[in-house]
Design a protein around this motif. Structure first.
Motif, PDB file in Angstrom:
ATOM      1  N   THR A  10      38.814  36.226  28.171  1.00  0.00           N
ATOM      2  CA  THR A  10      39.366  36.861  29.356  1.00  0.00           C
ATOM      3  C   THR A  10      39.088  36.007  30.583  1.00  0.00           C
ATOM      4  N   LYS A  11      40.112  35.813  31.387  1.00  0.00           N
ATOM      5  CA  LYS A  11      39.922  35.062  32.616  1.00  0.00           C
ATOM      6  C   LYS A  11      40.125  35.956  33.838  1.00  0.00           C
ATOM      7  N   GLN A  12      40.989  36.960  33.687  1.00  0.00           N
ATOM      8  CA  GLN A  12      41.260  37.830  34.826  1.00  0.00           C
ATOM      9  C   GLN A  12      40.300  38.987  34.818  1.00  0.00           C
ATOM     10  N   ALA A  13      39.570  39.147  35.898  1.00  0.00           N
ATOM     11  CA  ALA A  13      38.745  40.333  36.031  1.00  0.00           C
ATOM     12  C   ALA A  13      39.594  41.431  36.633  1.00  0.00           C
ATOM     13  N   ALA A  14      39.467  42.624  36.087  1.00  0.00           N
ATOM     14  CA  ALA A  14      40.293  43.718  36.574  1.00  0.00           C
ATOM     15  C   ALA A  14      39.803  44.187  37.938  1.00  0.00           C
ATOM     16  N   PRO A  15      40.715  44.666  38.770  1.00  0.00           N
ATOM     17  CA  PRO A  15      40.293  45.227  40.045  1.00  0.00           C
ATOM     18  C   PRO A  15      39.486  46.493  39.823  1.00  0.00           C
ATOM     19  N   LYS A  16      38.648  46.841  40.791  1.00  0.00           N
ATOM     20  CA  LYS A  16      37.745  47.971  40.610  1.00  0.00           C
ATOM     21  C   LYS A  16      38.470  49.315  40.701  1.00  0.00           C
ATOM     22  N   ASN A  17      39.485  49.337  41.502  1.00  0.00           N
ATOM     23  CA  ASN A  17      40.135  50.610  41.756  1.00  0.00           C
ATOM     24  C   ASN A  17      41.600  50.509  41.367  1.00  0.00           C
ATOM     25  N   LEU A  18      42.084  51.474  40.642  1.00  0.00           N
ATOM     26  CA  LEU A  18      43.459  51.389  40.179  1.00  0.00           C
ATOM     27  C   LEU A  18      44.469  51.883  41.206  1.00  0.00           C
ATOM     28  N   ASP A  19      44.008  52.507  42.256  1.00  0.00           N
ATOM     29  CA  ASP A  19      44.937  52.836  43.331  1.00  0.00           C
ATOM     30  C   ASP A  19      45.367  51.524  43.975  1.00  0.00           C
ATOM     31  N   PRO A  20      46.663  51.186  43.858  1.00  0.00           N
ATOM     32  CA  PRO A  20      47.080  49.860  44.306  1.00  0.00           C
ATOM     33  C   PRO A  20      46.780  49.579  45.770  1.00  0.00           C
ATOM     34  N   ASN A  21      46.737  50.641  46.561  1.00  0.00           N
ATOM     35  CA  ASN A  21      46.475  50.409  47.980  1.00  0.00           C
ATOM     36  C   ASN A  21      44.993  50.218  48.277  1.00  0.00           C
ATOM     37  N   LYS A  22      44.185  50.481  47.264  1.00  0.00           N
ATOM     38  CA  LYS A  22      42.747  50.345  47.492  1.00  0.00           C
ATOM     39  C   LYS A  22      42.122  49.343  46.520  1.00  0.00           C
ATOM     40  N   GLN A  23      42.952  48.591  45.852  1.00  0.00           N
ATOM     41  CA  GLN A  23      42.401  47.651  44.879  1.00  0.00           C
ATOM     42  C   GLN A  23      41.528  46.616  45.570  1.00  0.00           C
ATOM     43  N   VAL A  24      40.393  46.339  44.944  1.00  0.00           N
ATOM     44  CA  VAL A  24      39.510  45.286  45.447  1.00  0.00           C
ATOM     45  C   VAL A  24      39.451  44.218  44.366  1.00  0.00           C
ATOM     46  N   PHE A  25      39.844  43.034  44.729  1.00  0.00           N
ATOM     47  CA  PHE A  25      39.899  41.975  43.740  1.00  0.00           C
ATOM     48  C   PHE A  25      38.662  41.091  43.858  1.00  0.00           C
ATOM     49  N   PRO A  26      38.052  40.734  42.734  1.00  0.00           N
ATOM     50  CA  PRO A  26      36.900  39.827  42.790  1.00  0.00           C
ATOM     51  C   PRO A  26      37.275  38.524  43.467  1.00  0.00           C
ATOM     52  N   GLU A  27      36.332  37.943  44.140  1.00  0.00           N
ATOM     53  CA  GLU A  27      36.588  36.700  44.856  1.00  0.00           C
ATOM     54  C   GLU A  27      37.037  35.611  43.884  1.00  0.00           C
ATOM     55  N   GLY A  28      37.991  34.848  44.306  1.00  0.00           N
ATOM     56  CA  GLY A  28      38.466  33.759  43.460  1.00  0.00           C
ATOM     57  C   GLY A  28      39.484  34.191  42.424  1.00  0.00           C
ATOM     58  N   GLN A  29      39.844  35.453  42.431  1.00  0.00           N
ATOM     59  CA  GLN A  29      40.855  35.946  41.486  1.00  0.00           C
ATOM     60  C   GLN A  29      42.159  36.210  42.235  1.00  0.00           C
ATOM     61  N   PRO A  30      43.292  35.996  41.568  1.00  0.00           N
ATOM     62  CA  PRO A  30      44.573  36.286  42.228  1.00  0.00           C
ATOM     63  C   PRO A  30      44.767  37.791  42.430  1.00  0.00           C
TER      64      PRO A  30
END
Lengths: 335, 316
Positions: A10-30
């Motif tokens: 796995t290379k993509q870490a999933a965002p923490k929150n599935l609400d698209p407006n509140k998604q937080v993406f890990p640093e360095g991830q698209p």
């Protein structure tokens, strides 16, 4: 660095929150909000009312259009199998494309005047990142360049007012898995570099065999063969469970079983899509629609990044970071 | 009574138009692919010696899967941009279509069992294969054309099915032309071997970069040309499936098969005006006359050197 639960490779870490407006993406991830797999035949745009199956597929595009209003991506990143290229990968970079499309096969369905706004900066960033990974790529920026039917159908159905900028990449006829996976990773690089949020689209059919006669000559739409339909169903089942990388790994089998295209090396859209999405099974899959359109498998599917994963598999196909050309598997001439 | 007065194999790499620098094409070049361009000069000179009314062009780049389609709009004007080489070919065309002849071939082919359709949409953009071949045959666009699509039966079913379909399309073409009062040149718009490079030279017309992509496909090209020059078009027709398989030949589009069938498999030797490569593909400019063509002074060879036959994987 954010730590997340990942499956092997796995290379993509999933965002923490599935609400698209509140998604937080890990640093360095698209920042990829969602991906979609959609068909691109013009029937679903120009005459959906002619067959109930076409109507349903058209309506599924309407769901995507509404979702995009909520997601508010910076760009729509599109890979279309309706745009074949043979000399390098091509990325559309003309800021505003205006033309009237007439499909070479389905010209009797009508003309499609269109305008598409392209995120030229992103397209150039994508080209640069792909070249860094060893790919031969060029951008296209020409008045009158023939945008493919699939991309135009998608734009007209989900982004008719150009609310979102797009970037469209071709499907390289001669590219096999290594090149296509690396092309997907280059898209991730470009998204990270530009800090843009994206909704990712693949425009392609599943099985692509047409019925052999004209739509007005048959009463009921149907799949061109039972075998095609069975393979489509296999993919539908896996994708409904969010198993994108598993589907990607089955691309070669699908190509030989359910695709007609001797000149195209392989069925590659899921190689690209899974690579862009991080080569995982961590998705919530939604089958928005699945119907035959002139015999082909027309599936409208949404894949939302998820913390849950389906399967923890050891994959058959290797991972590739940089394309280094085709390997010469024949013995060198000692002389 | 109408007549097919010539048939030509007229490949359509946009590079040739690019290298000619005609006013219709936007990009400019310094030079390039002269042998092929001189071949077209020679062919134009040859065609200027005969009286003809219409060019009937079958093109691989109008690819249809449901049936064979025919241009059915009297005048078509637009810009053709090659999706693969937009840097070389952005061509403003303005052409006339001989619609009645197209309609009759379309109808007769349907009577013979083919799925056919007329293209009536005035916004339709004509494919670059049709445009390149027609431009190289008549840069002034004096004669009207009939445009025929290439059905993808080779991919769907196989070359054997494609051969049968093209035989029938050729029969329909022949019957309709002979029943008309038109003199017609048939144009098969395609290359021979079609493996090509996937990288383009920085200067596209840099001829130091131009050569055949693979020696095996060169041998196959020469085998095809040998049969053309020998006037053995039945053997040529029969070898097309193997040739196509071994060289990813553009013959898969059916153009040559259709033309040979329509000309009732001519036995007079064909005139090869030129052979050359474009981004690694093999391109021959060849002319067939149905009768009274002076045989080549060169005695045709009869076989490909045997030590190389295994390179291409199959004996002809």
């Amino acid at each position: 660095m954010e730590k997340t639960r990942v499956v092997e490779k796995t290379k993509q870490a999933a965002p923490k929150n599935l609400d698209p407006n509140k998604q937080v993406f890990p640093e360095g991830q698209p920042q990829i909000l969602k991906s979609y797999f959609v068909p691109g035949l013009p029937h679903i745009l120009l005459c959906p009312e002619k067959k109930p199956e076409w109507t349903k597929v058209n309506q599924a595009f309407g769901k995507i259009r509404e979702e995009l209003k909520e997601l508010k991506p910076d760009i729509l990143l599109i890979y279309s199998t309706y745009w074949p290229s043979v000399v390098s990968h091509q990325i559309q970079a003309r800021p505003l494309i205006k033309w009237t499309l007439v499909d070479e096969e389905w010209h009797d369905l009508g003309s499609v005047p269109y305008e598409i706004k392209i995120d030229s900066d992103f397209s150039h960033a994508y080209k640069d990142s792909a070249e860094k990974r060893g790919l031969e790529v060029r951008t296209v920026d020409y008045d009158g360049f023939p945008v493919d039917t699939g991309s135009v159908v998608l734009q007209k159905l989900v982004n008719p007012d150009n609310q979102f900028l797009s970037s469209i990449v071709s499907s390289h006829v001669y590219a096999d898995r290594a090149e296509t996976v690396v092309l997907g990773k280059a898209a991730r690089d470009a998204l990270v570099q530009t800090q843009k949020t994206a909704a990712v689209f693949v425009v392609s059919s599943f099985s692509n065999r047409y019925l052999p006669n004209w739509p007005e000559e048959y009463k009921e739409e149907k799949f061109s063969s039972l075998k095609d339909e069975e393979w489509n169903q296999k993919f539908i089942e896996l994708l409904s469970e969010g198993r994108l990388e598993d589907v990607s790994q089955l691309s070669r089998s699908f190509h030989s079983q359910a695709r007609v295209s001797k000149k195209v090396v392989n069925f590659k859209p899921f190689w690209w899509l899974s690579s862009v999405m991080g080569s995982t099974n961590q998705f919530k899959g939604e089958i928005l629609e699945y119907q035959p359109v002139h015999g082909t498998g027309a599936a409208v599917i949404g894949l939302t990044p998820s913390a849950q994963t389906q399967g923890d598999l050891e994959f058959d196909e290797e991972d590739i970071e940089v394309y280094q050309g085709n390997r010469n598997i024949l013995a060198e001439d000692p002389s | 009574m109408g007549q097919i007065v010539a048939g030509v194999l007229a490949p359509h790499p946009p590079h040739l138009v690019y290298a000619e620098n005609p006013p219709q094409n936007e990009p400019r070049s310094e030079c390039g692919w002269e042998v092929l361009r001189w071949g077209y000069e020679s062919l134009r000179e040859s065609l200027s010696q005969i009286d003809y009314d219409v060019l009937v062009v079958q093109s691989p780049h109008w690819r249809t899967y449901v049936g064979t389609h025919f241009l059915g709009v009297p005048e078509l004007k637009s810009k053709s941009v090659d999706p693969i080489f937009p840097n070389l070919f952005r061509y403003n065309y303005d052409l006339k279509v001989e619609v009645p002849l197209a309609e009759q071939i379309c109808s007769r082919a349907a009577e013979l069992g083919l799925v056919t359709k007329m293209m009536r949409n005035p916004d339709f953009r004509v494919d670059y294969g049709t445009i390149v071949s027609t431009h190289m045959l008549q840069p002034g666009w004096e004669k009207p054309i009939v445009g025929i699509s290439s059905i993808g039966a080779a991919s769907y079913y196989g070359m054997d099915v494609m051969q049968e379909l093209m035989q029938k399309l050729g029969q329909a073409t022949k019957e309709v032309i002979e029943a008309s009062d038109l003199k017609v040149v048939l144009v098969a718009s395609h290359s021979l071997s079609h493996r090509h490079f996937v990288k383009e030279a920085e200067v596209p017309e840099d001829m130091s970069r131009e050569h055949i992509e693979h020696h095996g496909q060169y041998l196959w090209d020469m085998k095809m040309i040998e049969l053309m020059k020998a006037g053995d078009s039945k053997a040529l027709f029969d070898i097309i499936p193997d040739f196509t398989e071994q060289t990813v030949g553009e013959t898969e589009s059916g153009g040559l098969s259709w033309m040979l069938s329509a000309m009732d498999f001519p036995t007079v030797p064909a005139k090869v005006h030129a052979y050359g490569t474009v981004i690694g593909t093999g391109n021959a400019i060849v002319e067939w006359r149905p009768k009274e063509w002076r045989p080549s002074k060169l005695r045709p060879q009869t076989s490909v050197p045997s030590k190389h036959e295994d390179v291409s994987g199959s004996k002809a």
